[in-house]
Every structure is written in structure tokens, then in C-alpha cells.
Design a protein around this motif. Sequence first.
Motif, PDB file in Angstrom:
ATOM      1  N   PRO A 237       0.840  -1.214   0.000  1.00 46.59           N
ATOM      2  CA  PRO A 237       0.000   0.000   0.000  1.00 46.59           C
ATOM      3  C   PRO A 237       0.871   1.259   0.000  1.00 46.59           C
ATOM      4  CG  PRO A 237      -0.658  -1.510   1.772  1.00 46.59           C
ATOM      5  CD  PRO A 237       0.614  -2.049   1.200  1.00 46.59           C
ATOM      6  N   GLU A 238       2.041   1.206   0.673  1.00 43.51           N
ATOM      7  CA  GLU A 238       2.933   2.374   0.736  1.00 43.51           C
ATOM      8  C   GLU A 238       3.467   2.721  -0.663  1.00 43.51           C
ATOM      9  OE1 GLU A 238       3.419  -0.404   2.723  1.00 43.51           O
ATOM     10  OE2 GLU A 238       2.410   0.470   4.463  1.00 43.51           O
ATOM     11  N   LYS A 239       3.910   1.690  -1.382  1.00 42.88           N
ATOM     12  CA  LYS A 239       4.461   1.944  -2.729  1.00 42.88           C
ATOM     13  C   LYS A 239       3.358   2.430  -3.670  1.00 42.88           C
ATOM     14  CE  LYS A 239       8.363  -1.141  -2.234  1.00 42.88           C
ATOM     15  NZ  LYS A 239       8.910  -2.466  -2.405  1.00 42.88           N
ATOM     16  N   ALA A 240       2.145   1.906  -3.476  1.00 43.47           N
ATOM     17  CA  ALA A 240       1.024   2.340  -4.326  1.00 43.47           C
ATOM     18  C   ALA A 240       0.700   3.810  -4.048  1.00 43.47           C
ATOM     19  CB  ALA A 240      -0.198   1.465  -4.066  1.00 43.47           C
ATOM     20  N   THR A 241       0.657   4.170  -2.771  1.00 38.46           N
ATOM     21  CA  THR A 241       0.354   5.563  -2.413  1.00 38.46           C
ATOM     22  C   THR A 241       1.425   6.493  -2.955  1.00 38.46           C
ATOM     23  OG1 THR A 241      -0.720   4.776  -0.414  1.00 38.46           O
ATOM     24  CG2 THR A 241      -0.127   7.104  -0.444  1.00 38.46           C
ATOM     25  N   ALA A 242       2.694   6.074  -2.805  1.00 33.95           N
ATOM     26  CA  ALA A 242       3.802   6.911  -3.287  1.00 33.95           C
ATOM     27  C   ALA A 242       3.691   7.137  -4.805  1.00 33.95           C
ATOM     28  CB  ALA A 242       5.132   6.254  -2.939  1.00 33.95           C
ATOM     29  N   ALA A 243       3.206   6.116  -5.523  1.00 39.29           N
ATOM     30  CA  ALA A 243       3.087   6.241  -6.982  1.00 39.29           C
ATOM     31  C   ALA A 243       1.766   6.893  -7.397  1.00 39.29           C
ATOM     32  CB  ALA A 243       3.202   4.850  -7.622  1.00 39.29           C
ATOM     33  N   GLY A 244       0.873   7.095  -6.417  1.00 38.43           N
ATOM     34  CA  GLY A 244      -0.427   7.715  -6.727  1.00 38.43           C
ATOM     35  C   GLY A 244      -1.355   6.793  -7.488  1.00 38.43           C
ATOM     36  N   ILE A 245      -1.206   5.466  -7.200  1.00 33.77           N
ATOM     37  CA  ILE A 245      -2.031   4.485  -7.939  1.00 33.77           C
ATOM     38  C   ILE A 245      -2.799   3.620  -6.945  1.00 33.77           C
ATOM     39  CG2 ILE A 245      -0.332   4.423  -9.801  1.00 33.77           C
ATOM     40  CD1 ILE A 245       0.496   1.613  -8.776  1.00 33.77           C
ATOM     41  N   ARG A 246      -3.763   2.839  -7.473  1.00 30.80           N
ATOM     42  CA  ARG A 246      -4.471   1.846  -6.667  1.00 30.80           C
ATOM     43  C   ARG A 246      -3.793   0.503  -6.953  1.00 30.80           C
ATOM     44  NH1 ARG A 246      -9.636  -0.712  -6.990  1.00 30.80           N
ATOM     45  NH2 ARG A 246     -10.020  -0.005  -9.111  1.00 30.80           N
ATOM     46  N   ALA A 247      -3.594  -0.299  -5.917  1.00 28.78           N
ATOM     47  CA  ALA A 247      -2.988  -1.623  -6.133  1.00 28.78           C
ATOM     48  C   ALA A 247      -3.821  -2.666  -5.404  1.00 28.78           C
ATOM     49  CB  ALA A 247      -1.551  -1.628  -5.628  1.00 28.78           C
ATOM     50  N   GLU A 248      -4.182  -3.732  -6.108  1.00 28.60           N
ATOM     51  CA  GLU A 248      -5.063  -4.768  -5.545  1.00 28.60           C
ATOM     52  C   GLU A 248      -4.418  -6.140  -5.688  1.00 28.60           C
ATOM     53  OE1 GLU A 248      -8.117  -4.258  -4.248  1.00 28.60           O
ATOM     54  OE2 GLU A 248      -8.416  -2.147  -4.802  1.00 28.60           O
ATOM     55  N   TRP A 249      -4.741  -7.007  -4.748  1.00 27.09           N
ATOM     56  CA  TRP A 249      -4.254  -8.393  -4.789  1.00 27.09           C
ATOM     57  C   TRP A 249      -5.378  -9.301  -5.283  1.00 27.09           C
ATOM     58  CZ3 TRP A 249      -3.584 -12.065  -0.024  1.00 27.09           C
ATOM     59  CH2 TRP A 249      -2.999 -13.263  -0.445  1.00 27.09           C
ATOM     60  N   GLY A 250      -5.116 -10.029  -6.344  1.00 28.82           N
ATOM     61  CA  GLY A 250      -6.058 -11.049  -6.808  1.00 28.82           C
ATOM     62  C   GLY A 250      -7.138 -10.473  -7.697  1.00 28.82           C
ATOM     63  N   GLY A 251      -7.634 -11.322  -8.523  1.00 33.24           N
ATOM     64  CA  GLY A 251      -8.763 -10.927  -9.357  1.00 33.24           C
ATOM     65  C   GLY A 251     -10.038 -11.440  -8.713  1.00 33.24           C
ATOM     66  N   THR A 252     -11.135 -11.367  -9.418  1.00 40.46           N
ATOM     67  CA  THR A 252     -12.350 -12.000  -8.927  1.00 40.46           C
ATOM     68  C   THR A 252     -12.625 -13.184  -9.837  1.00 40.46           C
ATOM     69  OG1 THR A 252     -13.735 -10.657 -10.345  1.00 40.46           O
ATOM     70  CG2 THR A 252     -13.318  -9.819  -8.121  1.00 40.46           C
ATOM     71  N   LYS A 253     -13.356 -14.147  -9.316  1.00 33.53           N
ATOM     72  CA  LYS A 253     -13.664 -15.320 -10.148  1.00 33.53           C
ATOM     73  C   LYS A 253     -15.161 -15.530 -10.124  1.00 33.53           C
ATOM     74  CE  LYS A 253      -9.300 -17.422  -9.210  1.00 33.53           C
ATOM     75  NZ  LYS A 253      -8.746 -17.657  -7.896  1.00 33.53           N
ATOM     76  N   THR A 254     -15.892 -14.539 -10.561  1.00 26.25           N
ATOM     77  CA  THR A 254     -17.345 -14.611 -10.487  1.00 26.25           C
ATOM     78  C   THR A 254     -17.905 -15.447 -11.630  1.00 26.25           C
ATOM     79  OG1 THR A 254     -17.541 -12.653 -11.827  1.00 26.25           O
ATOM     80  CG2 THR A 254     -17.467 -12.318  -9.443  1.00 26.25           C
ATOM     81  N   LEU A 255     -19.130 -15.899 -11.420  1.00 24.85           N
ATOM     82  CA  LEU A 255     -19.830 -16.626 -12.470  1.00 24.85           C
ATOM     83  C   LEU A 255     -19.983 -15.720 -13.690  1.00 24.85           C
ATOM     84  CD1 LEU A 255     -21.227 -19.227 -13.224  1.00 24.85           C
ATOM     85  CD2 LEU A 255     -23.328 -18.344 -12.197  1.00 24.85           C
ATOM     86  N   HIS A 256     -20.213 -14.423 -13.437  1.00 24.05           N
ATOM     87  CA  HIS A 256     -20.353 -13.467 -14.534  1.00 24.05           C
ATOM     88  C   HIS A 256     -19.087 -13.471 -15.403  1.00 24.05           C
ATOM     89  CE1 HIS A 256     -21.259  -9.903 -16.801  1.00 24.05           C
ATOM     90  NE2 HIS A 256     -20.171  -9.309 -16.356  1.00 24.05           N
ATOM     91  N   ALA A 257     -17.905 -13.490 -14.749  1.00 23.97           N
ATOM     92  CA  ALA A 257     -16.643 -13.500 -15.498  1.00 23.97           C
ATOM     93  C   ALA A 257     -16.595 -14.718 -16.412  1.00 23.97           C
ATOM     94  CB  ALA A 257     -15.449 -13.497 -14.532  1.00 23.97           C
ATOM     95  N   MET A 258     -16.970 -15.887 -15.887  1.00 16.38           N
ATOM     96  CA  MET A 258     -16.913 -17.109 -16.699  1.00 16.38           C
ATOM     97  C   MET A 258     -17.944 -17.068 -17.820  1.00 16.38           C
ATOM     98  SD  MET A 258     -14.990 -19.678 -17.047  1.00 16.38           S
ATOM     99  CE  MET A 258     -15.159 -20.491 -18.633  1.00 16.38           C
ATOM    100  N   GLN A 259     -19.113 -16.435 -17.540  1.00 14.45           N
ATOM    101  CA  GLN A 259     -20.131 -16.336 -18.595  1.00 14.45           C
ATOM    102  C   GLN A 259     -19.618 -15.467 -19.754  1.00 14.45           C
ATOM    103  OE1 GLN A 259     -23.173 -14.896 -15.990  1.00 14.45           O
ATOM    104  NE2 GLN A 259     -24.146 -16.908 -15.767  1.00 14.45           N
ATOM    105  N   GLU A 260     -18.930 -14.377 -19.402  1.00 14.99           N
ATOM    106  CA  GLU A 260     -18.378 -13.502 -20.441  1.00 14.99           C
ATOM    107  C   GLU A 260     -17.297 -14.241 -21.251  1.00 14.99           C
ATOM    108  OE1 GLU A 260     -19.387 -10.366 -21.286  1.00 14.99           O
ATOM    109  OE2 GLU A 260     -21.014 -10.909 -19.924  1.00 14.99           O
ATOM    110  N   VAL A 261     -16.456 -14.977 -20.537  1.00 18.00           N
ATOM    111  CA  VAL A 261     -15.397 -15.742 -21.197  1.00 18.00           C
ATOM    112  C   VAL A 261     -15.993 -16.826 -22.108  1.00 18.00           C
ATOM    113  CG1 VAL A 261     -13.651 -17.491 -20.689  1.00 18.00           C
ATOM    114  CG2 VAL A 261     -13.596 -15.302 -19.491  1.00 18.00           C
ATOM    115  N   ALA A 262     -17.040 -17.493 -21.625  1.00 16.32           N
ATOM    116  CA  ALA A 262     -17.665 -18.577 -22.404  1.00 16.32           C
ATOM    117  C   ALA A 262     -18.200 -18.043 -23.735  1.00 16.32           C
ATOM    118  CB  ALA A 262     -18.776 -19.235 -21.595  1.00 16.32           C
ATOM    119  N   LYS A 263     -18.759 -16.819 -23.710  1.00 19.37           N
ATOM    120  CA  LYS A 263     -19.276 -16.231 -24.966  1.00 19.37           C
ATOM    121  C   LYS A 263     -18.138 -16.041 -25.975  1.00 19.37           C
ATOM    122  CE  LYS A 263     -22.492 -13.234 -22.631  1.00 19.37           C
ATOM    123  NZ  LYS A 263     -22.689 -11.818 -22.297  1.00 19.37           N
TER     124      LYS A 263
END
Length: 307
Positions: free
Chosen positions: A237-263
Motif C-alpha cells: 500500500p505504501e508503494k502504491a500511495t507513493a506512486a499515486g495508484i491503486r494496487a489490488e491483490w487477486g482478481g475476482t472469479k465470479t460466475l459473470h466473469a466465466m459467462q463472459e469468457v464462455a461467450k
Amino acid sequence: MKDIHIQAIRVHAYGGSDQLKLEEIPAPVPGPGEVLIDIVASGVNPVDWKIREGMMQRPLPYIPGVEASGVVVALGEGVTDKKVGQAVYGAVDGSYTACAVAPSAQLFPKPFHLSFEEAAACGGAKTAWGALFDVGKLTKGQRVFIHAGAGGVGHFAVQLAFHAGAYVIATASGENLEFVKSLGASEVIDYKTTPFETETDQVDVLLDTVGGDTLDRSYQLVKPGGILVCLVQPPSPEKATAAGIRAEWGGTKTLHAMQEVAKLLDKDLIRPSIRKVFAPLSKAAAAQDYSQLGGPGRGKVVLKIEE
Ligand SMILES: NC(=O)c1ccc[n+]([C@@H]2O[C@H](COP(=O)([O-])OP(=O)(O)OC[C@H]3O[C@@H](n4cnc5c(N)ncnc54)[C@H](OP(=O)(O)O)[C@@H]3O)[C@@H](O)[C@H]2O)c1
């Protein structure tokens, strides 16, 4: 089904790949909303050996594997969207086995143009979709940087970002440079010979599937106000703040994501690439060792249940 026994790989204690034991177990029975599948192929992912080593915990004993393709052989109560005999693929918890149950909603009809091996290897697309669009909010025209563009997640991420109209920059090495370009990357940087952080302009979204030193050197590549998504470890979080960016760990694995991928898979707009196929089920240890220790190739490792 209770008297029928099937082959499955089970882990009784965390440790090395010698903990993967081929055993006979009673065939599972589908509960409400579930289907029983004859597994043809299972995807082999880094998470499989990470769980086996105890980095993430499962109740013991457990059957490894998180995704598969196969043929529906029985329907649980209330399942109306699948048919016996239908070829399917998707999220299957405990997929290193001849036969498994899974919620019907997590399974999709296998496109005719994909082999069972290819269809078993599409989970990385769901991860990539979640990271790029659910978390990263990537939109048309934005610049996106994808580390390990030839990897199991990365090769899908490059295709998905390209298809969404983003300008794609990715890292790879050796023979994978041309491969990643063919997936839609406009710039491919050889991370083994070139310092990626000074090789291109800043980006709106950065997807890191490598971590460590690669993550440390990535904050500066993201525009102020942009986002870095790391799938391997929590960003600082410190390095993200210093760079003025948002930093997140991990993606999401929702059913919606898989439905979009399946299409997109159905329309052949994205395609899995297979790194190596191991067969039969008894080769599970070799498949996990290959995933963990690396080897030449690109895309996903697959375990075919029968030769
Ligand atoms: N948190 C989550 O939701 C989630 C979900 C899925 C995966 N993951 C994690 O994401 C990571 C990647 O998974 P994966 O399936 O894509 O792995 P993978 O297929 O095993 O990744 C192999 C690729 O990594 C590339 N690579 C290795 N070192 C690199 C470096 N320093 N810079 C750039 N590329 C490098 C190699 O590229 P070359 O062959 O071109 O050299 C190779 O193609 C794993 O740690 C996995 O556990 C997390």
C-alpha cells in the motif's frame, strides 16, 4: 452409483508431489443443482501445487484440481440446463479423477471447435477477465501492461485485453515473444534481456502474474490514478500511495466473469493454448512438477485422465 468405484488422485498430507496418491474411491453422487461428469481432462494450475504444499489449506484428504472438461453422466435434482451425454467444461473442485460432481451453473457446453484438453484449460481466462475488467476496469483505448503474456493466465489476458480494444504491452521471453504478439500485443518486451520498466510509457492498468522483484519494479509503470492488479501476492500500500495508484491483490472469479469468457470462447474470439498434456491420471505428479518447475512451451498444462 454407491457400489461403483473410480480412480482418483488424493492428498492425505501436505508436501511434495509424492503426496499425490492414485486410489480407488466410491463414485460421487450429484446433489441438488449438481451434475456428475465423466472427466476427460483436468487443467493443472499453479494453485494445485501451492495447495499440495500447504500454502493454502483444504480439509484432508482432498482431490486436487479446480477445472475440467468431460461428459455429463447423471443429473442431480432440479438440473434442467444440462443433458446426459452433453460435453461440458468449467470449474470442478477436485478434478484429478475419473468422475466428479460440480454445480451445473459452473459448467458450460463445450464448443465443438475446442478439444477436451483445450476446454479443460480455460479457467485462466476467468481469472484474467476478473482481474482486467472487474478489478482493473479496463476500457477500450486504454494502455494495459501484462506480465508473463505467454503464461496460463497471461495468454488469455492478452487476448481479452486486445479483444476489448485496449493497447496491449506484455512481457515474455525467447520463442514466446512472437506468440504473444500473435495474441494481440502491440509491444512485447523480453523480460530476460530488457528492463521492462523503462522500455515503454506508463499504462492505465497493469496485471502482474509474477510477483517479487517484478512487482517491485512495476509500480512506476502505472500512470497516477491507474491500477495495478497482482495475482501472486498483496502489493505494498505504501508503494502504491507513493506512486499515486491503486494496487489490488487477486482478481475476482465470479460466475459473470466465466459467462463472459464462455461467450468469447464460443465465438472463437479467444483460444486456449496448451503447453503440455500429461496422461493418464497416474501422471499427476509429473504434471504438477512440470507446472511448478517450468519447462519449454506456452499456455496451460493439462492432465488427461486416460491415455
Ligand atoms: N490470485 C488468483 O486469483 C490467481 C489465479 C490464477 C493464477 N494465480 C497465480 O498467478 C501466477 C501465474 O499463473 P499462471 O497459470 O499464468 O502461471 P504459468 O503459466 O506457470 O506461468 C508461466 C509463465 O511465466 C512466465 N514468466 C516466468 N518468469 C517471468 C518473469 N520474471 N517475467 C515475466 N514472465 C515470467 C514465463 O514466460 P516465458 O516462458 O515467456 O519466459 C511462462 O510463460 C501463479 O503464481 C498463480 O498461482 C493467481
